[in-house]
Design a protein around this motif. Sequence first.
Motif, PDB file in Angstrom:
ATOM      1  N   ARG A  84       0.765  -1.211   0.021  1.00 21.81           N
ATOM      2  CA  ARG A  84      -0.035  -0.178  -0.026  1.00 21.81           C
ATOM      3  C   ARG A  84       0.776   1.215  -0.019  1.00 21.81           C
ATOM      4  O   ARG A  84       0.505   2.365  -0.195  1.00 21.81           O
ATOM      5  CB  ARG A  84      -0.839  -0.135   1.315  1.00 21.81           C
TER       6      ARG A  84
ATOM      7  N   ARG B   6     -11.329  -3.080  10.109  1.00 16.03           N
ATOM      8  CA  ARG B   6     -10.982  -1.583  10.539  1.00 16.03           C
ATOM      9  C   ARG B   6     -11.600  -1.147  11.791  1.00 16.03           C
ATOM     10  O   ARG B   6     -12.505  -1.605  12.258  1.00 16.03           O
ATOM     11  CB  ARG B   6     -11.736  -0.836   9.456  1.00 16.03           C
ATOM     12  N   SER B  30      -5.889   5.399  -0.130  1.00 17.94           N
ATOM     13  CA  SER B  30      -5.470   4.149   0.631  1.00 17.94           C
ATOM     14  C   SER B  30      -4.084   4.660   1.393  1.00 17.94           C
ATOM     15  O   SER B  30      -3.771   4.151   2.426  1.00 17.94           O
ATOM     16  CB  SER B  30      -5.190   2.943  -0.136  1.00 17.94           C
ATOM     17  N   GLU B  31      -3.256   5.412   0.789  1.00 16.11           N
ATOM     18  CA  GLU B  31      -1.863   5.879   1.138  1.00 16.11           C
ATOM     19  C   GLU B  31      -1.993   6.583   2.363  1.00 16.11           C
ATOM     20  O   GLU B  31      -1.371   6.193   3.486  1.00 16.11           O
ATOM     21  CB  GLU B  31      -1.234   6.269   0.013  1.00 16.11           C
ATOM     22  N   GLU B  33      -4.537   6.600   4.416  1.00 14.31           N
ATOM     23  CA  GLU B  33      -5.051   5.795   5.442  1.00 14.31           C
ATOM     24  C   GLU B  33      -3.804   5.009   6.078  1.00 14.31           C
ATOM     25  O   GLU B  33      -3.786   4.852   7.203  1.00 14.31           O
ATOM     26  CB  GLU B  33      -6.149   4.762   4.891  1.00 14.31           C
ATOM     27  N   GLU B  34      -3.087   4.424   5.249  1.00 10.22           N
ATOM     28  CA  GLU B  34      -1.892   3.805   5.741  1.00 10.22           C
ATOM     29  C   GLU B  34      -1.055   4.592   6.623  1.00 10.22           C
ATOM     30  O   GLU B  34      -0.738   4.152   7.820  1.00 10.22           O
ATOM     31  CB  GLU B  34      -1.024   3.101   4.835  1.00 10.22           C
TER      32      GLU B  34
END
Lengths: 124, 881
Positions: A84, B6, B30-31, B33-34
């Motif tokens: 990711r 989650r 998504s990045e 979130e990471e």
Amino acid sequence: MIVRANDEISSPQAPVTPAMFNVLLALVDGEKHGYAILKEVAEQTQGGVRLSTGTLYGIIKRLLAEGLIAESRTRPAAERDDPRRRYYRVTEAGREVAVTEAVRMEKLIARARAKRLIKAFRPA
Amino acid sequence: MSTNRRTVSERIYGVLLRLLPFDFRDEFGSEMEEVFREQEAAVKQERGAMKRLRLWWETLAGIVGVAPREHFSILRQDAGYALRLMRKDPVYTIAAVGILGLGIGVNTAVFSVVNSVLLRPLPYADGDRIVTIRQRAAKAGVEDMKFSVQEINDYRQRNQTLSAMVEYHSMRFTLFRNGEAQKVRTGVVSAGFFDFFGVHPVLGRTFSPSDGRPGAPPVLLLSYEFWKQSENGDPGVVGKTYEMNDRVHTVIGVLPPLPQYPNENDVYMATSACPYRSSAQAMANRDARLMSVFARLKPGATLEHCRKDVSAIAQRLEQEHPGSYPKAAGYTATSAALPEELRRNARPMLLVMLAAAAFVLLIACANVANLTLARIARRQRELVVRTALGAGSGRLLRQLSTEGLILALLGAVAGLGFAWESRNLLVQFVERLTPRAREIRIDGDVLAFTVLCAIATSLFCGLAATLYSRENVFSGLKETGTQTSGGRRAQLVRSGLIAAQVAFSYVLLVGAGLMSRTLINLEHVDAGFVAQHVLAVDIDLNWSKYTTDQQWRDVSRRLLEQARMQPGVMSAAVSSGFPLDPDGTPGGIPQRFQVEGHLPDQVLPVANIRAGTPDYFRTLGIPLLAGRIFAATDTETALPVAVISRSLARHYWSTEDPVGRRIKFDEATNWITIVGVVGDVRDFGLAQEPKDQIYLPDAQNPSPGSLLLRTAGDPMTLARQVRRAILNVDPQTAITHVETMEQARSDSISAPRVAASLFGLFAILAMVIAVAGIGCALALSVRQRTREIGIRASLGADSWDLVRMVVRQGMWLVLLGLAVGLPCAFALTQGLQSLLFEVEPTDPVTFAVVLVVLAGAALVACFVPARRAARIDPMVALRCD
């Protein structure tokens, strides 16, 4: 201090904001993923500049669009990699901009010293 | 590393990310979130609530700070692209902006009226707590009984729910200015009237309590319009004097340009200055009713409390004064909120207009959505290429929506221009319905409404684009060039839009048809008099000069002599008024009367009284049905006589001959003999049923208020001479109105005429837009089916077959639209009931004619692309890619 992407540009000539400059600086010594950039900026500024995720990716989008950074194609070894994550590196143009900005700041500081606004830095 | 499940924090962060633009999220979501997950894990390790709170605060501030910038950046990019595309396709742009401009403009214009009249609070202090008090004698047929001085005093002293009460009545007086007589509408009000409404003068002061005391020096307040027009806005007008009612009146101030309620007046005087209101007779007589009453609810009191309160007072008055409130009259009192009173007349018409305007906008939207779909079909190749280059579906939809929004905003600008230009017409129209017409303006509310219309429009058009794009853009790679069929769903959407336009147009056209039928019926209704070649002049003699009946009789006689001397006059009459008189009391003054032989305790019936000289009936062409009309012998010394209208004769002597029967008014001792019956006259308006009318000879009841002349030629050519002749009789006479009876008749239906015109305009706009839409859609379809048409032609289909094929395609949609529109029109036209005259809301003739007209127009529109299809060369068509 929280730096936002829309902070004032430090001078009319400068193509980057202080926050953008901090991100460029963080990438100058090697490619990094988002969280690593955040950590580096916070450490290097002793917590003086704390980028949030929104601000960081706003800056990354602008730097990518202006060609100052690029996504790195090389990735770490599989056991240390997270699919990711995306890794970013500074481009030649980005390096030039960072150098120009650093020189400009150095000149500014020299002027401030000349006017005795701040004392000359003397290493211990 | 994260688990698949989650956490709450992650979910909240996911929601926060939705603030960012779709493609930003797509690229970095998504990045981000990471990274957030890692940040949170680091903070958790440090075990500090403050640090966690700080992380959340920084994260929130960061996203909220970045989101608008990112949205704006994409919007600017999309807008620039959209404007470039629109410049490349000026025909489409002009058509779409024009159609949306009309749709939005019509709605903006109507909303500006609705907002001013129905939505905005009254421009008076605490306007929502002002009430009107009404007395009724329902069983005697009196719905709005005015108040006498004694009644006002009673209600003022006995009420529990009202904090202030003021009175009002309006009269016409002759004002002498620099020796010139001018008839002025005069509001006669309590001294505290303007303080009650919170009206502050632009010059001088309003009335003080001392101005209202009996014997106070008479003072006047000028309305803003009168000050501007008659005094040229002279700032030194305060202190100026006018002569009025044989007394010198001093101007004490000028009112601001506010809507005047209940009527527009030129000047205002305090009750003490009004010769009628301050007379001993008016003060002593409980039945001398002239005034309207306004009051303000006490804090905490509701309208319902007030109604109970005034009703209780009415009951007590009925017991205390049985002579003034006979049981049989059904006397009651009630109250109503002033804002509601002001809106009552206008509400049904305005709501109908708003609905009509909404239909025009719906049609415009459907049309532009269709145009947009056609354009997207032409741009399919470009959209496919952009998709192939990586633009996501959300990105493309956003681009299309931005284009829609820009079109709608340009349409809104055009619409505002339309509304601005039409505002005078609207004010003229609404003036006939409510005194609030002058408040109509294009303000912030209207601008906000226009922008909302634009946004709603772009959403509607955007929805159509979405439905199309989802299916087609991504399957577009399989198709080629301009020959794409556009997909089944897109075809369905476009067909549905065309059918919807037809349905909406049908409803509007039926509405316009019914309004037009109403207008035609009103124009052809038998008013009971012959309007052609009659000149009507409203006159107001200086009443203070004429104190005896004989003086009134003399002036009537001299006026009549002067009128008869004019060239081309075939007959002339002096009367107290005339039918449809816009300035006076068109049907005469309503009065109770007693029929000889009827029981004395019976409810006294009411009829309108009109006095006239013998030629009144001949001049107006009112037919004699029985007995005789007045004769020169019906003088003041002769037996009192009357002529009655047919409806009155039917009401009280249904089977008997009323000629020779007798009536009398109220407590009068003299019986009046009925000598004739004449036809009914629609005195109060062409749409109103004729009311019971009693005519009295002017010689026995002298009250000259108008002069009527039947002429051989154009009556207006005599206007100047007649004016001079009247001033010869008495130079202090104010001539308030000169018009032909044809004009009076025409003016009396100006409200339904404007309504029919506006409705008609909306409907024709709608039909043109819809029919043009059908034509354009078919033309596009023909272009897209060029190859198919070519194949058919090469297989032997002749021109006529091709024409039939295309026309059939279009007319199926038209028939579908009509099938939907018919029941909708059937249901919706019920709302027009109160605005129609002698036509049913479901009038089959109107429904059928409109159906034929709309279908005919659509057929013509289908025929144009059909002919083009018939002319396609099969060889050329088959070579098309």
